[in-house]
Design an enzyme around this catalytic site. Structure first.
Site, PDB file in Angstrom:
ATOM      1  N   HIS A   1       0.831  -1.213   0.000  1.00 23.45           N
ATOM      2  CA  HIS A   1       0.000   0.000   0.000  1.00 23.45           C
ATOM      3  C   HIS A   1       0.861   1.256   0.000  1.00 23.45           C
ATOM      4  CE1 HIS A   1      -3.168  -2.884   1.281  1.00 23.45           C
ATOM      5  NE2 HIS A   1      -3.842  -2.145   0.426  1.00 23.45           N
ATOM      6  N   ASN A   2       1.480   1.499  -1.124  1.00 28.86           N
ATOM      7  CA  ASN A   2       2.336   2.675  -1.260  1.00 28.86           C
ATOM      8  C   ASN A   2       1.932   3.440  -2.528  1.00 28.86           C
ATOM      9  OD1 ASN A   2       3.533   1.244  -3.460  1.00 28.86           O
ATOM     10  ND2 ASN A   2       4.750   0.087  -1.964  1.00 28.86           N
TER      11      ASN A   2
ATOM     12  N   VAL B   1       3.146   3.517  -5.417  1.00 26.68           N
ATOM     13  CA  VAL B   1       3.198   2.790  -6.702  1.00 26.68           C
ATOM     14  C   VAL B   1       1.867   2.075  -6.935  1.00 26.68           C
ATOM     15  CG1 VAL B   1       4.503   1.161  -8.117  1.00 26.68           C
ATOM     16  CG2 VAL B   1       5.672   2.486  -6.353  1.00 26.68           C
ATOM     17  N   HIS B   2       1.292   1.524  -5.866  1.00 24.26           N
ATOM     18  CA  HIS B   2      -0.042   0.920  -6.005  1.00 24.26           C
ATOM     19  C   HIS B   2      -1.045   1.993  -6.442  1.00 24.26           C
ATOM     20  CE1 HIS B   2      -3.862  -0.980  -5.169  1.00 24.26           C
ATOM     21  NE2 HIS B   2      -4.097  -0.154  -4.159  1.00 24.26           N
TER      22      HIS B   2
ATOM     23  N   HIS C   1      -6.948   6.938  -3.212  1.00 27.61           N
ATOM     24  CA  HIS C   1      -7.871   5.986  -2.590  1.00 27.61           C
ATOM     25  C   HIS C   1      -7.290   5.206  -1.407  1.00 27.61           C
ATOM     26  CE1 HIS C   1      -5.723   2.868  -4.733  1.00 27.61           C
ATOM     27  NE2 HIS C   1      -6.356   1.983  -3.980  1.00 27.61           N
ATOM     28  N   ASP C   2      -5.962   5.153  -1.276  1.00 27.82           N
ATOM     29  CA  ASP C   2      -5.343   4.463  -0.127  1.00 27.82           C
ATOM     30  C   ASP C   2      -4.427   5.412   0.648  1.00 27.82           C
ATOM     31  OD1 ASP C   2      -6.368   1.859   0.028  1.00 27.82           O
ATOM     32  OD2 ASP C   2      -5.078   1.145  -1.588  1.00 27.82           O
TER      33      ASP C   2
ATOM     34  N   GLN D   1      -3.700 -16.220  -3.423  1.00 21.67           N
ATOM     35  CA  GLN D   1      -4.069 -15.679  -4.729  1.00 21.67           C
ATOM     36  C   GLN D   1      -5.239 -16.429  -5.358  1.00 21.67           C
ATOM     37  OE1 GLN D   1      -3.123 -12.871  -6.399  1.00 21.67           O
ATOM     38  NE2 GLN D   1      -2.251 -12.444  -4.392  1.00 21.67           N
TER      39      GLN D   1
HETATM   40 ZN    ZN Z   1      -5.943   0.114  -3.054  1.00 17.23          ZN
END
Ligand code: ZN
Length: 458
Positions: free
Chosen positions: A186-187, A189-190, A226-227, A387
């Site tokens: 969750h950085n 780049v995401h 969004h994050d 996954q």
């Molecule tokens: Zn996200």
């Protein structure tokens, strides 16, 4: 007298500082508490376990002292005051308020660090196989700023909304900085990856012919933010550690509410839309909130059944603003969990990163005897199992409906990658276990509170 004078000057100075800070955000809204906490700083992730950052104090503060005995917590009043003072100084030193005056280099990132290859990549920003990891390296870790600025330009938003490009860059730099680079997943780049995916969806024929510049503007801002300020742990973790954000948001969409309020704080602080009417700014803040809140994976069933009903009835009318915004919510949900729909090379990297973040949370939970959250135990879980469960219960149903709505080459490409990637993970699973039929049951428990917020990979 001397000391009194110094105190007096200090108080005037502090009052001036706080009034300037408050000048950057409005206090007339009903959610002022959230913004107030967000803006005052000293809410950083800090722990005796060792991850403290010297970034601006915008991180959700996780106080690991609660896991220690009382004697360890006891701190003398004077020591506490010194710490408060240090914290305040650190805050002042790193405050954007000051940096904004003295360090204008944030606006030069694109010019300074731009190189031919990054520029070349941006020409293909609408390609589904866009390699955001490579782009992040080519831009010196500024993928979110470079990509989002480029998309604002590409969609004509700067001209249409008469945006000040300096303010826009400063806003994007603030957004990028408020992502935690130490989070494996969750950085920023995401966030850049989700923004790029959102751009691909906005270009889809059904959407592109009906979206207004306003819709595109909201979509890109919501995707990029969004994050925002994600602490790298999920909602159940915040609840069980009595985090103040869980209390503030009553244990409901805790992270998403925080991402939204953080985005609103930065929008106001940047003054990017100060030239718009108050009514429009409030509408923008609220609609960005609707988009970001839709990324709460625990609400996926509700959104999905609404989407399915619309598609069954065939009554979606994109002339209708409410219907368009619903579709944008679905698009952002897709963008947020589209990792398994990318090429294997990209998808695999995302899978490894999100698992690393889960397992890191599990390690902390073990260390402090908090009970390890589902999917977070490195002793019992594998990337392949996680996954396959994620794809089966969350990604396939969502993208299946999306392909019904927008039956295009892109949708077929995404479903194609999804199938191939799932088969690849099944191959890995077979090698590891010899069976190949283990699907993580955690994802079936969608209605349970224990579902980690981010098997969503979001
Ligand atoms: Zn996200």
């Amino acid at each position: 007298m001397g000391i009194a004078l110094i105190w007096c000057l200090a108080l005037i100075f502090i009052k001036w500082i706080t009034s300037k800070r408050r000048g950057a955000i409005s206090y007339d809204s009903s959610d002022q508490t959230a913004l107030y906490i967000r803006m005052l700083g000293d809410v950083r992730v800090r722990s005796r376990a060792g991850f403290e950052t010297e970034r601006r104090g915008s991180h959700p503060y996780i106080d690991f002292r609660i896991f220690h005995s009382n004697s360890e917590i006891e701190v003398s009043v004077s020591a506490r005051n010194v710490r408060r003072l240090l914290s305040f100084q650190r805050y002042l030193r790193s405050s954007r308020f000051f940096r904004g005056i003295t360090v204008p280099n944030s606006s030069n990132i694109l010019d300074d660090d731009y190189n031919g290859q990054a520029k070349c990549m941006l020409e293909k920003v609408g390609n589904w196989n866009f390699d955001i990891f490579l782009f992040d390296r080519l831009t010196n870790g500024n993928s979110l700023v470079s990509l989002t600025f480029h998309l604002f330009n590409l969609h004509g938003l700067i001209e249409h909304f008469q945006l000040d490009t300096m303010k826009l860059r400063r806003f994007l730099v603030m957004v990028q900085e408020d992502y935690h680079s130490q989070n494996p997943y969750h950085n920023a780049v995401h966030a850049a990856d989700v923004t790029q995916a959102m751009h691909c969806y906005l270009k889809e024929p059904k959407l592109s012919k009906s979206l207004t510049p306003w819709d595109v503007l909201l979509s890109l801002i919501a995707a990029a933010t969004h994050d925002l300020d994600h602490p790298g742990v999920n909602q159940p973790f915040l609840i069980k550690t009595n985090h103040y954000l869980a209390t503030l948001y009553k244990n409901t969409s805790v992270l998403e509410n925080h991402h939204w309020r953080s985005a609103v704080g930065l929008l106001r602080e940047s003054g990017l839309f100060a030239h718009m009417s108050l009514e429009n700014r409030q509408l923008m803040e609220s609609q960005i909130g609707d988009l970001i809140l839709a990324t709460d994976i625990s609400q996926q069933n509700e959104y999905l059944s609404m989407f399915r009903s619309h598609l069954d009835r065939g009554d979606l009318c994109l002339e209708n603003a409410n219907h368009r915004h619903f579709i944008l919510q679905m698009a952002l949900k897709c963008a947020d969990i589209c990792n398994p729909c990318r090429t294997w090379e990209l998808s695999k990297q995302w899978s490894e990163k999100v698992t690393e973040e889960f397992f890191h949370q599990g390690d902390i939970e073990k260390k402090y005897h908090l009970g390890v959250s589902p999917l977070c135990d490195r002793q019992t879980e594998t990337i392949a199992n996680i996954q396959i469960g994620f794809m089966t219960y969350l990604v396939e149903p969502l993208f299946g409906e999306w392909a019904r709505f927008s039956n295009t080459r892109l949708s077929q490409t995404m479903l194609g990658h999804l199938g191939l990637n799932k088969a690849s993970w099944k191959g890995v699973q077979r090698e590891q276990s010899g069976s190949g039929d283990d699907v993580d049951p955690t994802f079936e428990e969608m209605d349970s509170d224990i579902l980690p917020q981010e098997p969503r990979l979001s």
